[in-house]
Scaffold this active site. Structure first.
Site, PDB file in Angstrom:
ATOM      1  N   TYR A   1       8.819  10.055  17.199  1.00 32.70           N
ATOM      2  CA  TYR A   1       9.233   9.858  18.587  1.00 32.70           C
ATOM      3  C   TYR A   1      10.745   9.820  18.720  1.00 32.70           C
ATOM      4  O   TYR A   1      11.306  10.294  19.694  1.00 32.70           O
ATOM      5  CB  TYR A   1       8.617   8.580  19.155  1.00 32.70           C
TER       6      TYR A   1
ATOM      7  N   GLU B   1     -14.137  -0.375  -0.379  1.00 25.65           N
ATOM      8  CA  GLU B   1     -13.777   0.629   0.623  1.00 25.65           C
ATOM      9  C   GLU B   1     -13.892   0.087   2.043  1.00 25.65           C
ATOM     10  O   GLU B   1     -12.949   0.205   2.817  1.00 25.65           O
ATOM     11  CB  GLU B   1     -14.671   1.867   0.478  1.00 25.65           C
TER      12      GLU B   1
ATOM     13  N   ASP C   1     -18.539   3.882  -0.918  1.00 30.89           N
ATOM     14  CA  ASP C   1     -19.794   4.520  -0.517  1.00 30.89           C
ATOM     15  C   ASP C   1     -20.182   5.577  -1.544  1.00 30.89           C
ATOM     16  O   ASP C   1     -19.352   6.023  -2.335  1.00 30.89           O
ATOM     17  CB  ASP C   1     -19.628   5.200   0.845  1.00 30.89           C
TER      18      ASP C   1
END
Lengths: 363, 817
Positions: free
Chosen positions: A98, A196, A248
């Site tokens: 920005y 995770e 996972d």
């Protein structure tokens, strides 16, 4: 972080600008070379036991309009970073993006944040100074540690001593952007368990897993930020704690493990500093899906593509991973960590983790 | 319709009655009723056509006299009519010929000449006179002054349509300000609706006649088209007809008119591009058509049971054993020496043998003996069945002609054909030869083909196989190739002139013979340079290209096609490109869609050449003008009004090649322009970014701004020319450095204009003084990534001005301090 360090980083950046200056003066086309940051250009460094960039280089040269714009932006960014270091301020990557809007030269403004992020990576590599030393930080980190660890953190408001079980709430100790400002004082931990998902982390904390097994539970929050990887690496190196990763059972989670253990492709120049090659993968393994008969989802096309590309990824070319990935492709299924809840809320802390950890000789 | 049939029986003399109403019509009357055929079909068009005819005439007249044409065209409104005035600076017309030129149709010098000219039939201008008198009832007013005469002739005349003769109403002398030339004034019905076509016609005429000055004044506009060159088109020469382009009727007429005795002489005298050798080829081709060729049968080899010697000995009596034997041996050897032999070749060979033996043995072998011997050998060769032979026996033993035919047929037909079928065919074909009345086995190609067809038909019938057209043609061709042209003398011209069939054979022979294309001195192409000059004159474009093809022939008339393209600049970019069509330097304004030129332009894939072409076919879009000029001794038009070139394949091919040739230049121009545009764009962006970068780098490193010209030159693959000055004693040492960062060698032309005299010039440079300034000229050639330096010394206060040529400006960076 000392002012001396800042001064050094600043000089490195100015050297880079001076290099462009000299190229102009010599009548050369201004340019800088950086290693090509793709999967095909990373190789295993046997000495350091991590994956680093290979020999292929991309040149950012003012020879083309695109290249010239890139270099112009680089010079503007160098100026900004040098000023930031001088004033001992810091900013986020998004702020940089920005901020470029305020530059007087529209040609130097970034088109999107990927461009500014990429440029910061370029500058890290070329100057040999890390982003943290430029005082650039990611927008959010928010990763936490919970466990028997006593540390001292250098903050803007003075030094703080914190115990990561006793001095923190349920949320744990939040890892700062630059973990090198931390000094480890003492620990009772036996190992590190990097998790995770937030849901699983909360489950482990609720079940008191950290207390029961003297575990440092590090919340990865998906793909781990550099700070998370750096502190994991330091905990391992300095306190000699084994690192385990619990994620996972799908290809994306294997990559999370990969970046903890071997380093990521984008930051392979920092592998030595971020990666923990000794990290072990707990699960969910494709073998677990079969063994524990976990609830599953079918693999999507993108999952299959990701698995196949992992088979080609140099980081995953070990017997263990090849076996697991091929098994998963064969069964065509994936499971989440929280699918263990199908066997009861305590199954993970009472059965699965103790079993896996003892299999791995961690406990 | 009334039926005369029903009344036939009742009334006699109906034919006579009908005949009474039949009468000759004059050509002028015919055109009076068929104005459209000459392009006078409407008032709008009539005016344009009249201008066109008058201007074409004027141009032809001036050019023929070697005068640079200066033509003035004026159209005035005159009550209900328009008055057309056309003036030229031609040689003028004599008092005698003037009325005929303007007042008699089909009067002209052009019709019989094989030479490129604008008008051909001698219809144009007199048709305009006719049109004017028909519509306005007023006579044509003509003024003409020949060079050197003190006064001009003035006529008022009309065309007498019954007689096709001029009818002069006023004839007087007058004064005229032009020293020579002709002026015609016609009043006619018309309108200016075709104003655009009129303007186009004049403008386009100016394009293809850059040597002419044209002026057009009409009620609404006044244009002047000045000359682009003072070079007159090359004078054309009349040529004789080319053998490929004449018809039977013409040849018959020419035969009766020629002074030549022999065909060879006739061909060489009356036609272009025919010499002794070509005439011989034509005559051979004529022999093949008229007399046919003789079959050459293979000479017997050792395995065959044909004893040439024995046949000769048997046929020769009373000549003594030695001489006979020598005669027989000589013939037998000569036959054996040849692979194949035809009847006339055998006869020649027998005569030679007779002469040789006579020389040696002193025995004369007369004509009868020779004839007998030849006949006997020929019979043996063609296996003629003997009168006494048992028919059964000959049926068993196969004729040796079959073997010959088999070999030829087998080689000529596809391998898929069954051996037995070929054999059957061969024996049938051989039988056709044997049945031939003419023992010499003389056949024309069409007779041969008949034999082959017959044998093939029989084969199809009996062997139940197909023997297709290609196989038949191949066999015919193979046999025809083996056959040989006969040595018979061709008929004399006087014999030929009465014989339509023989003449037809001669015409066929002429067409079949390869003959060099007709000479092109009868043509006057504009030439590519002048086409470009013409386009440059009339179109303000960025690019011009032109191509002139070599002459080609269509039906005996040579023609040349030229094409030109103008692109960019002030040419309107919207809509499709303009196609300018020309035939013999005359613009074609009407019937664009029917013209071969337009068809060809549309068929070209213009996208290949960098032009926009919606749908990939049709006229291209964009700021382009495409011009095509067809010049010929006889341009084939689709109609008498000469508005469109007919679709003759030979001409279309040449048009395409000419356009493509010019279009290739356009393509490389456009490519270059695009790459230059890209380079300019890049230079513009980099020219902004790099100085900014340099400024920023200087700011960050806290140094002076760096010198970036070298870097930019290198980035842009540019040629950089820089001057460095260094104090050197009293004066300064100047060096001009050329750095070539481009990928090609560059030849530069550097001129440094110095206000004081330069000293110690480095090699290869010269300095010339002019009005107190010294022009230092230097023409270095610098190869890629190399540099060259010009050095000299000059006073301290000298001023410089550096000028560099030879490198495109987008590629050049000059730094002059």
């Amino acid at each position: 972080m000392s002012a001396e360090n800042d001064q050094q980083a600043r000089e490195q950046l100015l050297d880079l600008a001076a290099q462009f200056y000299d190229q102009f003066e010599l009548g050369e086309i201004p340019h800088m070379s950086v290693p090509t940051r793709t999967k095909s250009n990373i190789e295993y460094d046997e000495q350091k036991d991590v994956w680093v960039y290979g020999d292929r280089e991309s040149t950012r040269s003012a020879n083309s309009v695109r290249g010239a714009r890139k270099l112009l932006k680089a010079v503007y960014t160098i100026e900004f970073l040098a000023n930031q270091l001088e004033q001992d301020r810091s900013s986020t990557l998004r702020e940089l993006y920005y901020l470029s809007e305020s530059w007087d030269n529209t040609e130097a403004q970034f088109n999107d944040q990927d461009e500014s992020n990429g440029l910061i990576e370029d500058l890290e590599i070329v100057s040999g100074v890390t982003r943290e030393d430029f005082h650039m930080r990611p927008e959010e980190s928010g990763a936490t540690i919970m466990g028997p660890l006593h540390l001292r953190e250098q903050t803007r408001r003075g030094e703080r001593e914190i115990h990561c079980q006793e001095d923190v709430g349920e949320g744990g100790y939040q890892i700062p952007n630059n973990p090198d400002t931390i000094e480890f004082l003492d620990t009772d931990a036996d190992f590190i368990l990097a998790v995770e998902t937030g849901g699983m982390r909360d489950r482990l904390v609720e079940n008191g897993f950290d207390e029961e097994y003297n575990a440092l539970i590090v919340h990865l929050k998906g793909q781990p930020a550099r700070a998370t990887r750096r502190i994991t690496k330091r905990l391992h190196d300095e306190l000699d704690l084994p690192v385990t990763v619990f994620a996972d059972g799908d290809p994306w989670s294997y990559r999370i493990y990969g970046s903890v253990a071997y380093g990521s492709i984008k930051s392979a120049h920092l592998s030595e500093y971020l990666a923990t090659p000794e990290a072990q993968y707990i699960g969910i393994q494709p073998a677990d899906i079969v063994e524990y008969d976990l609830p599953t989802d079918p693999l999507s096309d993108s999952d299959i593509n990701a698995l196949e590309s992992e088979l080609e990824d140099p980081r995953f070319q070990t017997d263990y991973w090849e076996e697991q990935i091929e098994l998963q492709l064969e069964i065509g299924k994936k499971s989440e960590q929280q699918s263990l809840a199908a066997r009861g809320l305590d199954f993970v802390t009472e059965t699965y983790l103790p079993e896996r950890l003892s299999e791995m000789n961690v406990i | 319709m009334t039926s005369f049939q029903s009344t036939l029986g009742e009334e006699s003399g109906i034919a006579e009655e009908l005949a009474e109403s039949q009468q000759a019509i004059s050509i002028a009357e015919f055109f009076e009723k068929n104005k459209h055929m000459l392009g006078f079909d409407s008032g709008a068009r009539g005016l344009v056509t009249a201008v066109k005819e008058a201007v074409d005439n004027a141009l032809d007249a001036a050019e023929e006299a070697g005068i640079l044409p200066d033509i003035y065209v004026e159209i005035q409104e005159s009550g209900d009519y328009y008055k057309l005035i056309v003036e030229d600076n031609g040689p003028g017309l004599t008092k005698e010929s003037l009325p005929k030129v303007f007042g008699k149709l089909l009067y002209g010098s052009r019709f019989h000449a094989r030479e490129q000219s604008r008008g051909q039939q001698g219809i144009g201008i007199s048709a305009a006179v006719l049109y004017s008198q028909l519509t306005s009832g007023k006579p044509a007013k003509i003024t003409s002054r020949t060079q050197g005469s003190s006064e001009a002739e003035y006529f008022e005349l009309i065309v007498d349509t019954d007689e096709n003769e001029p009818e002069i109403s006023v004839e007087e002398t007058t004064s005229w300000d032009r020293p020579h030339g002709t002026r015609i004034e016609l009043e006619m019905e018309g309108n200016m609706r075709a104003r655009q076509q009129l303007h186009d016609y004049i403008k386009h005429t100016a394009v293809v006649n850059p040597h002419a000055r044209l002026e057009l004044k009409e009620p609404n506009a006044h244009f002047k088209f000045e000359r682009g060159t003072d070079q007159l088109p090359e004078e054309t020469e009349e040529i004789r007809p080319h053998p490929h382009g004449v018809e039977l009727g013409t040849v018959i007429k020419m035969l009766s008119a020629t002074d030549s005795q022999t065909i060879s002489g006739f061909l060489q005298e009356e036609f272009t591009r025919v010499g002794k050798k070509t005439a011989d080829s034509v005559i051979d081709a004529f022999r093949d058509r008229h007399y046919g060729r003789e079959m050459r049968w293979s000479s017997p080899d050792d395995t065959e049971d044909v004893d040439v010697g024995a046949a000769v000995s048997e046929a020769t009596a009373n000549k003594g054993a030695d001489a006979t034997a020598a005669f027989a041996d000589a013939i037998a050897d000569a036959v054996a020496d040849r692979e194949r032999i035809a009847h006339h070749e055998l006869i020649d060979l027998v005569a030679e043998a007779a002469d040789a033996v006579e020389d040696e043995h002193g025995t004369a072998f007369g004509e009868t003996v020779q004839e007998n011997a030849g006949g006997a050998v020929w019979s043996a060769l063609i296996d003629a069945p003997e009168e006494t032979a048992d028919p059964d026996e000959s049926a068993v033993e196969e004729s040796r002609l079959v073997t010959d035919c088999y070999e030829l047929a087998d080689a000529a037909t596809s391998t898929r054909k069954d051996d037995a079928v070929i054999h059957g065919f061969a024996s049938r074909l051989a039988a056709k030869f044997e049945d031939e009345d003419d023992e010499r086995h003389r056949l024309t190609r069409s007779q041969l083909r008949e034999h082959v067809d017959r044998a093939a038909d029989l084969t199809e019938e009996y062997d139940e196989v197909s023997f297709g057209d290609t196989a038949r043609e191949n066999v015919t061709e193979a046999v025809w190739d083996v056959m040989v042209t006969v040595p018979d003398d061709p008929p004399l011209v006087r014999e030929l002139s009465g014989d339509r069939d023989a003449t037809s054979d001669l015409v066929d022979a002429m067409r079949a013979t390869d003959i060099m294309a007709p000479p092109t001195r009868c043509l006057s192409p504009i030439t590519d340079d002048l086409i470009e000059a013409g386009l440059e004159k009339e179109f303000d474009a960025d690019f011009y290209a032109a191509a002139t093809r070599d002459a080609e022939v269509h039906s005996g008339d040579p023609f040349v096609v030229e094409a030109g393209i103008a692109y960019g600049g002030e040419i309107p970019a919207e809509g499709s490109a303009d196609v300018l069509r020309f035939a013999n330097r005359v613009p074609l304004v009407y019937q664009r869609g029917a013209c071969a030129t337009t068809d060809v332009v549309k068929s070209i894939g213009w996208r290949n050449y960098g032009l926009d072409q919606p749908g990939g076919s049709g006229l291209p879009n964009g700021p382009a003008v495409i011009m095509v000029h067809v010049a010929s001794t006889n341009v084939p038009f689709t109609s008498e009004s000469k508005d469109a070139v007919a679709n003759v394949p030979a001409i279309e091919d040449e048009i395409e090649l000419a356009i493509r040739e010019a279009a290739r230049e356009l393509k490389s121009f456009l490519n270059k322009r695009r790459s230059m545009e890209k380079r300019r764009k890049k230079q513009n962006v980099l020219g902004k970014i790099l100085p900014e970068m340099a400024e920023k780098v200087a700011e960050v490193t806290d140094r002076e701004e760096p010198e970036i010209d070298d870097a930019i030159a290198r980035i842009m693959n540019n040629v950089l020319v820089e001057r460095h000055c260094e104090a050197n004693g009293d004066g300064q040492a100047v060096s001009v450095v050329v750095e070539n960062h481009s990928s090609t060698n560059e030849s530069l032309e550097v001129t440094d204009i110095v206000s004081a005299e330069p000293r110690n010039l480095s090699d290869g440079a010269t300095a010339v003084e002019m009005d107190g300034e010294w022009f230092v000229k230097w023409e270095p050639e610098v190869s890629s990534e190399d540099e060259a330096v010009l050095e000299y010394e000059v006073d301290n206060d000298a001023a410089f001005d550096l000028d560099v040529k030879g490198v495109e400006s987008a590629k050049l960076t000059v730094t002059d301090q």
